[in-house]
Motif scaffolding. Structure first.
Motif, PDB file in Angstrom:
ATOM      1  N   LYS A 255      36.241  33.389  51.844  1.00  0.00           N
ATOM      2  CA  LYS A 255      36.591  32.602  50.667  1.00  0.00           C
ATOM      3  C   LYS A 255      37.975  31.996  50.819  1.00  0.00           C
ATOM      4  O   LYS A 255      38.800  32.474  51.588  1.00  0.00           O
ATOM      5  N   THR A 260      40.621  34.239  46.139  1.00  0.00           N
ATOM      6  CA  THR A 260      40.773  35.697  46.281  1.00  0.00           C
ATOM      7  C   THR A 260      42.137  36.180  45.812  1.00  0.00           C
ATOM      8  O   THR A 260      42.488  37.343  46.043  1.00  0.00           O
ATOM      9  N   PHE A 262      43.331  37.050  43.015  1.00  0.00           N
ATOM     10  CA  PHE A 262      43.320  38.194  42.103  1.00  0.00           C
ATOM     11  C   PHE A 262      42.353  39.289  42.564  1.00  0.00           C
ATOM     12  O   PHE A 262      42.173  40.286  41.875  1.00  0.00           O
ATOM     13  N   ASP A 263      41.735  39.066  43.707  1.00  0.00           N
ATOM     14  CA  ASP A 263      40.802  40.048  44.268  1.00  0.00           C
ATOM     15  C   ASP A 263      41.520  40.797  45.396  1.00  0.00           C
ATOM     16  O   ASP A 263      41.214  40.652  46.575  1.00  0.00           O
ATOM     17  N   LYS A 264      42.510  41.588  45.002  1.00  0.00           N
ATOM     18  CA  LYS A 264      43.415  42.207  45.975  1.00  0.00           C
ATOM     19  C   LYS A 264      42.784  43.417  46.646  1.00  0.00           C
ATOM     20  O   LYS A 264      42.056  44.191  46.008  1.00  0.00           O
ATOM     21  N   TYR A 271      46.697  41.951  53.067  1.00  0.00           N
ATOM     22  CA  TYR A 271      46.755  41.003  51.962  1.00  0.00           C
ATOM     23  C   TYR A 271      46.912  39.594  52.521  1.00  0.00           C
ATOM     24  O   TYR A 271      47.525  39.392  53.581  1.00  0.00           O
ATOM     25  N   GLN A 275      48.007  36.717  47.788  1.00  0.00           N
ATOM     26  CA  GLN A 275      47.736  38.012  47.176  1.00  0.00           C
ATOM     27  C   GLN A 275      48.988  38.877  47.137  1.00  0.00           C
ATOM     28  O   GLN A 275      49.280  39.534  46.132  1.00  0.00           O
ATOM     29  N   SER A 279      51.479  40.053  43.778  1.00  0.00           N
ATOM     30  CA  SER A 279      51.320  41.480  43.543  1.00  0.00           C
ATOM     31  C   SER A 279      52.507  42.030  42.749  1.00  0.00           C
ATOM     32  O   SER A 279      53.660  41.637  42.968  1.00  0.00           O
TER      33      SER A 279
END
Length: 506
Positions: A255, A260, A262-264, A271, A275, A279
């Motif tokens: 992706k 991504t 917020f899809d940590k 990361y 990301q 954080s």
């Protein structure tokens, strides 16, 4: 006219100092380049920046080109100082990836040698150029660039290997660096007391160069050991047939990094840059970096002037600067090795080491003025705590956010350092100093317009500034403690397990 000219001169010095700090600490550019280019290109580009920036400064100060404007000199020194980020990115990131289970020790060593580089350059300069101060700029321009070019192909990422003697080798490197640091400190102090001949300077430089390259002998010995082991390999393990083709792993849809954000992943996994930068852990670390490195840089930059206003002789002031440099080195290597031991043996979070360092720095700021001679203790404490911060910050970033985009992320870790230096040095310490100087003039019945430049004499000139620096640093320690609480569960696990499993055995 005199007043305005002096004021402009002072602002020019401040701008040049800020430009140097900006170039030295903003390394995101080098990090992003390292993500898409090989290490040798990063090192060569850094060498070009180093030579180009300082060579232009040398041409300017020797009158070989027309006198540049202040902003031009700021650009030159920013480019020259920024070159060290390329060397850091090339050497430091590569070393951490090659030795992931010893990253704290490696970072401490590398940053320790970086801290000693200035003193090493001074000894080589005295041996080669004597006391020609303008030639020092030329040496700073060509020597680091030449070193990068000579060793450009020896610095490369390799698959981690489980070496049977790895930690002993690191401790031997540590011993060599400590011997070098002690020798440099002794020579620096001796040069302030005794007049050295040109031959003596040449002898000192020869010893310094030998000590700098002495770890190579250890490397050669260990390479021979590896060669002997590989000459008599053990029987290879039985080949295991994999039921499914490896290509199946690659079928996962990749992706966009924006999708991504917020899809940590879990802490310690790789990361993406976005990301990591979004954080909470990174922002807490940014805050403690801002509150730690900013005041430290401010204190170091002003120690010389503090010594002058307290009436110390020039030789003593030089000793303060030397103490900061040497203890900066000890802070880097000590906390690099100790924090690694604390993680491996006792599962203590590395951010806890950061909290301790910042608390130590607070003591240093508060000890600056109480009693005569306390500036010696301040120089040692500030140098030690200042040196310890960068290896810890870099190691924490590598542990929490992985190594895939470490080239960029570790450079982001020091972004707030020049901002902190600008705010606390130019906008806080400078303003408070001027205010105290104006108060001194008022007591004498004088006004600002009656003097060319503001001069403050006495402990009161910097007392309030250092109290504020201590308060800010204490706040940074508290923010670091928040990171300790957030990551304590992660550090209780085996954070190096995946690197150990992926490493090859000799």
């Amino acid at each position: 006219m005199g007043s305005s000219t002096t004021t402009r001169g002072l602002k020019a010095d401040e701008l040049l100092g800020f430009s140097k700090d900006l170039g030295a600490n903003v390394g995101v550019f080098s990090g992003l380049i390292a993500e898409v280019t090989p290490t040798w290109f990063v090192l060569l580009l850094g060498a070009a920046f180093n030579f180009g920036g300082y060579f232009m400064i040398w041409l300017a100060v020797t009158g070989r080109i027309a006198k540049p404007k202040v902003w031009q000199m700021c650009v030159y020194i920013c480019i020259g100082a920024n070159s060290q980020n390329f060397a850091d990115t090339g050497a430091l990131v590569t070393s951490v990836k090659n030795f992931p289970e010893s990253r704290g020790s490696m970072l401490g060593l590398l940053k320790g040698f970086t801290g000693l580089s200035g003193a090493v350059m001074i000894q080589i300069y005295l041996a080669v150029y004597g006391n020609d101060s303008k030639s020092l700029i030329l040496l700073i321009g060509w020597l680091p660039a030449a070193i990068s070019v000579v060793f450009v192909y020896t610095i490369r990422t390799m698959k981690p290997v489980k070496h049977p003697n790895e930690m002993n080798v690191f401790y031997q490197f540590l011993g060599a660096s400590v011997v070098l640091a002690v020798f440099l400190m002794a020579v620096t102090l001796a040069e302030k007391l005794v007049t050295f001949s040109r031959a003596a300077f040449a002898g000192v430089a020869t010893v310094v160069c030998f000590l700098v390259f002495s770890p190579l002998f250890t490397c050669i010995r260990e390479e021979l050991l590896v060669w002997n082991i590989q000459k008599h390999p053990i029987d290879p393990p039985t080949e295991i047939t994999v039921a499914e083709p490896r290509q199946m792993i690659d079928e996962k849809v990749v992706k966009s990094c924006f999708l991504t954000i917020f899809d940590k992943p879990e802490r310690g996994e790789d990361y993406t840059i976005l990301q990591a930068l979004t954080s909470i852990d990174m922002w807490v670390l940014f805050l403690s970096t801002f509150c730690g490195l900013g005041p430290s840089l401010t204190a170091v930059d002003n120690l010389g002037q503090i010594g002058e206003l307290l009436g110390y002789p020039n030789k003593t002031i030089t000793s303060f600067v030397s103490l900061v440099s040497i203890w900066n080195f000890f802070g880097r290597v000590f906390f690099g090795f100790v924090s690694e031991t604390m993680i491996v043996k006792y599962k203590l979070p590395r951010p806890l080491m950061m909290t301790m360092v910042l608390l130590i720095a607070c003591i240093g700021y508060l000890l600056a003025f109480p009693v005569p001679g306390s500036l010696y203790a301040t120089s040692i404490i500030i140098g030690f705590s200042f040196g310890a911060q960068l290896p810890l910050i870099f190691a924490i970033i590598s542990e929490l956010f992985g190594l895939k985009y470490y080239s960029t992320l570790f450079n982001c870790g020091q972004l707030l350092s020049p901002l902190g230096s600008y705010i606390f040095n130019m906008r806080l310490t400078g303003v408070l100093y001027d205010r105290e100087a104006i108060k001194d003039l008022a007591k004498k019945g004088l006004t600002r317009s009656s003097v060319k430049s503001l001069t403050c004499i006495g402990t009161h000139c910097y007392r309030l500034s250092f109290i504020i620096l201590a308060v800010v640093t204490f706040f940074g320690a508290l923010s670091s403690l928040i990171l300790v609480l957030r990551t304590r569960k992660y550090y209780r696990s085996d954070i190096y397990k995946k690197y150990r499993e992926n490493a090859e055995s000799l």
